[in-house]
Scaffold this active site. Structure first.
Site, PDB file in Angstrom:
ATOM      1  N   ASP A 269      28.160  -5.187  -5.806  1.00 37.12           N
ATOM      2  CA  ASP A 269      27.005  -6.081  -5.766  1.00 37.12           C
ATOM      3  C   ASP A 269      27.393  -7.545  -5.934  1.00 37.12           C
ATOM      4  OD1 ASP A 269      24.469  -7.008  -5.704  1.00 37.12           O
ATOM      5  OD2 ASP A 269      23.838  -6.189  -7.626  1.00 37.12           O
TER       6      ASP A 269
ATOM      7  N   GLU B   7      16.955   0.973  -5.968  1.00 35.76           N
ATOM      8  CA  GLU B   7      16.454   0.323  -7.183  1.00 35.76           C
ATOM      9  C   GLU B   7      14.940   0.456  -7.320  1.00 35.76           C
ATOM     10  OE1 GLU B   7      18.165  -3.676  -6.871  1.00 35.76           O
ATOM     11  OE2 GLU B   7      19.986  -2.945  -7.824  1.00 35.76           O
TER      12      GLU B   7
ATOM     13  N   ASN C  36      12.579  -6.797  -2.253  1.00 35.69           N
ATOM     14  CA  ASN C  36      11.679  -6.028  -3.124  1.00 35.69           C
ATOM     15  C   ASN C  36      10.290  -6.525  -2.755  1.00 35.69           C
ATOM     16  OD1 ASN C  36      13.901  -4.899  -4.414  1.00 35.69           O
ATOM     17  ND2 ASN C  36      13.926  -6.465  -6.006  1.00 35.69           N
TER      18      ASN C  36
ATOM     19  N   LYS D 267      14.448  -2.760   2.451  1.00 39.47           N
ATOM     20  CA  LYS D 267      15.201  -2.183   1.335  1.00 39.47           C
ATOM     21  C   LYS D 267      14.448  -0.924   0.956  1.00 39.47           C
ATOM     22  CE  LYS D 267      16.375  -3.133  -3.537  1.00 39.47           C
ATOM     23  NZ  LYS D 267      16.512  -4.185  -4.570  1.00 39.47           N
TER      24      LYS D 267
ATOM     25  N   GLU E 202      13.489 -14.121  -6.798  1.00 43.12           N
ATOM     26  CA  GLU E 202      14.420 -13.200  -7.445  1.00 43.12           C
ATOM     27  C   GLU E 202      15.826 -13.787  -7.330  1.00 43.12           C
ATOM     28  OE1 GLU E 202      13.585  -9.199  -7.095  1.00 43.12           O
ATOM     29  OE2 GLU E 202      15.511  -8.538  -7.893  1.00 43.12           O
TER      30      GLU E 202
ATOM     31  N   TRP F 115      24.716   0.577 -14.673  1.00 43.13           N
ATOM     32  CA  TRP F 115      24.287  -0.793 -14.980  1.00 43.13           C
ATOM     33  C   TRP F 115      24.975  -1.303 -16.243  1.00 43.13           C
ATOM     34  CZ3 TRP F 115      18.254  -0.204 -13.918  1.00 43.13           C
ATOM     35  CH2 TRP F 115      18.062  -0.163 -12.526  1.00 43.13           C
TER      36      TRP F 115
ATOM     37  N   ARG G 248      29.673   4.504  -8.176  1.00 41.31           N
ATOM     38  CA  ARG G 248      28.709   3.753  -7.369  1.00 41.31           C
ATOM     39  C   ARG G 248      29.341   3.196  -6.087  1.00 41.31           C
ATOM     40  NH1 ARG G 248      25.367  -1.468  -9.691  1.00 41.31           N
ATOM     41  NH2 ARG G 248      24.874  -2.401  -7.684  1.00 41.31           N
TER      42      ARG G 248
ATOM     43  N   ARG H 198      18.713  -2.062   5.115  1.00 36.73           N
ATOM     44  CA  ARG H 198      19.804  -2.352   4.180  1.00 36.73           C
ATOM     45  C   ARG H 198      20.505  -1.087   3.695  1.00 36.73           C
ATOM     46  NH1 ARG H 198      18.519  -5.076  -0.656  1.00 36.73           N
ATOM     47  NH2 ARG H 198      20.118  -6.678  -0.626  1.00 36.73           N
TER      48      ARG H 198
ATOM     49  N   LYS I  76      26.207  -5.241   2.276  1.00 37.90           N
ATOM     50  CA  LYS I  76      26.724  -6.331   1.443  1.00 37.90           C
ATOM     51  C   LYS I  76      28.229  -6.441   1.631  1.00 37.90           C
ATOM     52  CE  LYS I  76      23.170  -6.417  -2.123  1.00 37.90           C
ATOM     53  NZ  LYS I  76      22.826  -6.403  -3.561  1.00 37.90           N
TER      54      LYS I  76
ATOM     55  N   GLU J 244      24.039 -15.557  -8.185  1.00 38.72           N
ATOM     56  CA  GLU J 244      23.647 -14.575  -9.196  1.00 38.72           C
ATOM     57  C   GLU J 244      24.821 -14.191 -10.097  1.00 38.72           C
ATOM     58  OE1 GLU J 244      22.045 -10.969  -7.530  1.00 38.72           O
ATOM     59  OE2 GLU J 244      21.840 -10.002  -9.492  1.00 38.72           O
TER      60      GLU J 244
ATOM     61  N   HIS K 139      31.741  -6.579 -12.859  1.00 35.76           N
ATOM     62  CA  HIS K 139      30.483  -6.104 -13.432  1.00 35.76           C
ATOM     63  C   HIS K 139      30.503  -6.051 -14.955  1.00 35.76           C
ATOM     64  CE1 HIS K 139      26.661  -3.935 -13.541  1.00 35.76           C
ATOM     65  NE2 HIS K 139      26.562  -4.099 -12.231  1.00 35.76           N
TER      66      HIS K 139
HETATM   67  O1  GCW Z   1      22.130  -8.027  -6.756  1.00 30.71           O
HETATM   68  C1  GCW Z   1      21.066  -7.172  -7.008  1.00 30.71           C
HETATM   69  C2  GCW Z   1      20.076  -8.019  -7.706  1.00 30.71           C
HETATM   70  C3  GCW Z   1      18.645  -7.599  -7.457  1.00 30.71           C
HETATM   71  C4  GCW Z   1      18.458  -7.495  -5.958  1.00 30.71           C
HETATM   72  C5  GCW Z   1      19.382  -6.405  -5.445  1.00 30.71           C
HETATM   73  C6  GCW Z   1      19.316  -6.221  -3.946  1.00 30.71           C
HETATM   74  C7  GCW Z   1      16.585  -8.019  -4.557  1.00 30.71           C
HETATM   75  O2  GCW Z   1      20.359  -8.030  -9.071  1.00 30.71           O
HETATM   76  O3  GCW Z   1      17.829  -8.573  -8.024  1.00 30.71           O
HETATM   77  O4  GCW Z   1      17.126  -7.247  -5.586  1.00 30.71           O
HETATM   78  O5  GCW Z   1      20.701  -6.734  -5.744  1.00 30.71           O
HETATM   79  O6  GCW Z   1      20.185  -6.773  -3.271  1.00 30.71           O
HETATM   80  O7  GCW Z   1      18.440  -5.541  -3.451  1.00 30.71           O
END
Ligand code: GCW
Length: 702
Positions: free
Chosen positions: A368, A294, A213, A290, A170, A546, A339, A327, A363, A396, A524
């Site tokens: 993100d 999501e 995931n 996690k 991923e 999103w 968010r 997480r 994070k 990413e 974003h």
């Molecule tokens: O940054 C986002 C990503 C997802 C990722 C998620 C996360 C693993 O787009 O792909 O999933 O965060 O950190 O859980």
């Protein structure tokens, strides 16, 4: 015949010259200067260690093979020291005066009786000391009077792999997974060993093998045997293995009614499963989770809290000294909400309710892994809970593997941010290293950027991000400059002028990326699914948070997300001092401006330009800076291995193409709202907005 010879010549010349990047910063090629070689050789007559454990043995073996490469001579492993001089002694002792002040894994290196002593409290310290000594030699530093002591500032220096069972990764941009699940446990790929070496050389001591995931498959006996095989490869390098788990595993694998963390049957299932794991892997690290994020299952599915879920697993791990890393990346879809505030809302009230072997992994920023984010407001807000820092090495949101972005400045910017929770100097780094709230369970985590590509990271320059992550996880006080210099000298060249040129490019690269993608705190606005390229016009998605318009809020008046008291008031999650710093659009530092304010297009900024002029100019400046990077790189051509030179050169050209796409798409899109001309001296894009949309659309096709 002629054809054959020329083919042979081609083959010879390409193997003689081409460096495929596989050896990372661990090249250990012969030191060219004989005088310099001789000074190091004086201290490399032999290697000695009393320790028989696997990690100490790795340390002496690594020293032996690496020094052989650097010095061009075989170095014996001595059976005893007696009166021997001119060697390297690895000494593990908790009572040595030099080691007493060290943390676990720390080391001291000093000279004694014409020997170099690497002294540590535990075997891992010997390994890190050995690599530290090698680094000094690799980068040409004097070791004749060496006298240093170094301890890691955090306990767990960890990579998270987002690798899936079928070989995909991923958000991975360097090929497929390193782990060949179908071949394991019988086949041990040499790459596993080389990966472990690379990690150990920068102090990384923990890895989560699979995606957050998570597939429940990893908890089956079949897969645990494979995990056991990898753990055995990593153990001699001081690396512990963790697994991401699927919270619904009891139901999926055990056919239980549900996965309710308060149900006795579920607790028993996890206790048994955990015991089974420890029987196979006695030093297993623990679980990463996690949950309720999501679409992943979690305790909230049963009306329980994150703490209920984490504590259930903590109880199962406790007898084995394992830990849970839970997480905080959660965000409920609230069309009217922000968010930015979601994780804080869920987690802050849980402070003090987690078991003592639970960490919460946060994070670096509240959204993100954007190219720039303010530090996450949870840092400093949960003093009773150890918080792990999660950075993303895989790019990413930083241009995948075609963009040169050196991430150390991004990591440092977050770590050095002041939360002010206990007055000035309460930096995020101090929250994370435990010094602010007296935590001993501490961690810095990076989402790995490695894959099956021969050079490990796709873009060769992204190796520097793996390297920098390890170095900063060990010591967040190191400078981005120093880390870049070390890495360049070990990986690319020692030619002084070229080192300076490449270091300069690296240090500026993140700001350049921000300029041509998301200047002044815009965030974003990337492509919806694969997160590649610009898509600022994205209005509809499965969830409002999103889309791009949710974040940039462009209208005829201005641009940016008002997070002050007149807006979402996300700013109120920070200390008053931070609110003061960012709360006033007149004084808010420009890098964060659009994170917190909806700014009129015509407002004059501290640069003397209006928002529109400054904002649109940044895109042009960013593209010009990519051209500058290309020129700088070409200027070092003669000092770099030709294969590496050509590869990076090509990627810089791709980056230039992408930068032009970002510029034209964003400038034309936002111009519709600003309703003003492109500022002089910049030319109007030659492509139309409709054309840009077409170009970007391609990336969203399946
Ligand atoms: O940054 C986002 C990503 C997802 C990722 C998620 C996360 C693993 O787009 O792909 O999933 O965060 O950190 O859980």
């Amino acid at each position: 015949m002629l054809k054959k010879i020329s083919f042979l010549l081609l083959f010879i010349s390409s193997t003689a010259w081409a460096d495929d990047g596989y050896r990372l910063w661990l090249k250990f090629d012969l030191i060219k200067n004989p005088t310099q070689r001789a000074t190091y050789a004086k201290f490399s007559q032999f290697i000695y260690t009393e320790q028989q454990d696997a990690i100490s043995q790795t340390a002496s073996k690594e020293l032996q093979t690496s020094l052989q490469g650097l010095l061009g001579k075989r170095i014996p492993i001595a059976k005893n020291i007696q009166d021997k001089k001119g060697g390297i002694l690895l000494k593990v002792s908790a009572t040595d005066a030099k080691t007493q002040a060290l943390a676990d894994d720390g080391f001291a290196i000093y000279t004694q009786n014409n020997n170099i002593v690497v002294s540590s409290k535990n075997p891992s310290g010997a390994l890190y000391g050995a690599f530290a000594l090698l680094r000094r030699i690799q980068t040409g530093l004097d070791i004749s009077k060496i006298d240093i002591a170094d301890s890691p500032k955090v306990r767990l220096r960890m990579l998270n792999h987002w690798d899936n069972p079928l070989g995909t990764i991923e958000r991975g941009y360097a090929g497929s997974s390193l782990w060949k699940w179908y071949e394991l446990p019988e086949v041990i790929d040499q790459r596993y060993i080389d990966y472990a070496r690379a990690n150990a050389s920068v102090g990384i001591n923990a890895v989560v093998l699979n995606n957050v995931n998570a597939s429940a498959r990893f908890l089956t006996d079949e897969y645990l045997q494979k995990v056991k095989a990898l753990a055995a490869v990593f153990r001699p390098y001081g690396i512990k293995v963790f697994l991401s788990l699927n919270f619904a595993a009891p139901k999926i694998l055990g056919k239980t009614k549900n996965s309710d963390p308060l149900a006795p049957e579920i607790r028993t299932w996890w206790n048994n499963k955990t015991q089974e794991i420890y029987k196979l892997i006695p030093d297993f690290g623990g679980y990463l989770v996690k949950a309720n994020s999501e679409g992943e299952p979690g305790p909230q599915d049963f009306g329980r809290t994150h703490a209920d879920g984490a504590n259930m697993l903590a109880e199962a791990l406790k007898p084995h000294q394992g830990i849970v890393i839970w997480r905080a990346f959660v965000y409920a879809a609230d069309p009217k909400g922000d968010r930015f505030k979601e994780a804080y809302k869920d987690f802050k009230p849980l402070d003090g309710t987690f078991a003592d072997n639970v960490m919460v992994q946060v994070k670096n920023g509240p959204i993100d892994f954007q190219s720039r984010e303010p530090f996450h407001p949870l840092f400093g807000a949960m003093p009773k809970t150890p918080l792990a820092m999660e950075f993303q090495l895989t790019q990413e949101y930083l241009g995948f593997s075609t963009n040169l972005v050196y991430e150390a400045p991004l990591f440092k910017e977050c770590l050095d941010s002041d939360t002010y929770v206990q007055g000035k100097g309460s930096t995020v780094a101090k929250v994370v290293d435990g010094s602010l709230d007296k935590h001993t369970l501490t961690a810095i985590v990076g989402v790995a950027n490695t894959g099956s590509d021969r050079n490990w990271t796709g873009h060769l320059m992204s190796q520097a991000n793996w390297y920098a992550f390890g170095r900063l996880a060990w010591n967040h006080a190191l400078s981005s400059e120093q880390i870049a210099e070390e890495w360049i000298k070990m990986t690319l060249t020692q030619h002084p002028q070229s080192v300076t040129v490449i270091q300069d490019v690296m240090l500026k690269s993140r700001e350049i990326y921000v300029d041509f993608t998301t200047p002044l705190g815009l965030h974003h606005v990337m492509g919806q699914n694969i997160h590649f390229g610009p898509e600022p016009w994205l209005e509809r998605s499965a969830r409002p948070d999103w889309t791009a318009i949710y974040y940039h809020r462009a209208d005829s008046l201005g641009l940016g997300f008002n997070r002050t008291a007149t807006g979402s008031n996300a700013l109120s999650l920070y200390s008053p001092e931070v609110q003061q710093l960012w709360g006033n659009p007149d004084t808010c530092p420009l890098p964060y401006l659009l994170w917190f304010h909806h700014v009129p297009w015509t407002k004059q900024l501290s640069t003397g330009k209006s928002l529109w002029d400054e904002f649109s100019s940044r895109y042009y400046k960013g593209v010009a800076s990519v051209e500058w990077m290309q020129k700088q790189w070409k200027s070092v051509a003669n000092q770099i291995d030709p294969a590496i030179f050509a590869d990076v050169d090509g990627r810089l050209a791709a980056q230039h193409r992408e930068a032009l796409n970002w510029r034209d798409a964003c400038v034309l899109y936002f111009q519709q709202y600003a309703n003003q001309p492109i500022p002089a001296p910049y030319p109007k894009p030659t492509r139309s907005l409709a054309e840009m949309k077409k170009i970007v659309e391609i990336y969203q096709l399946r």
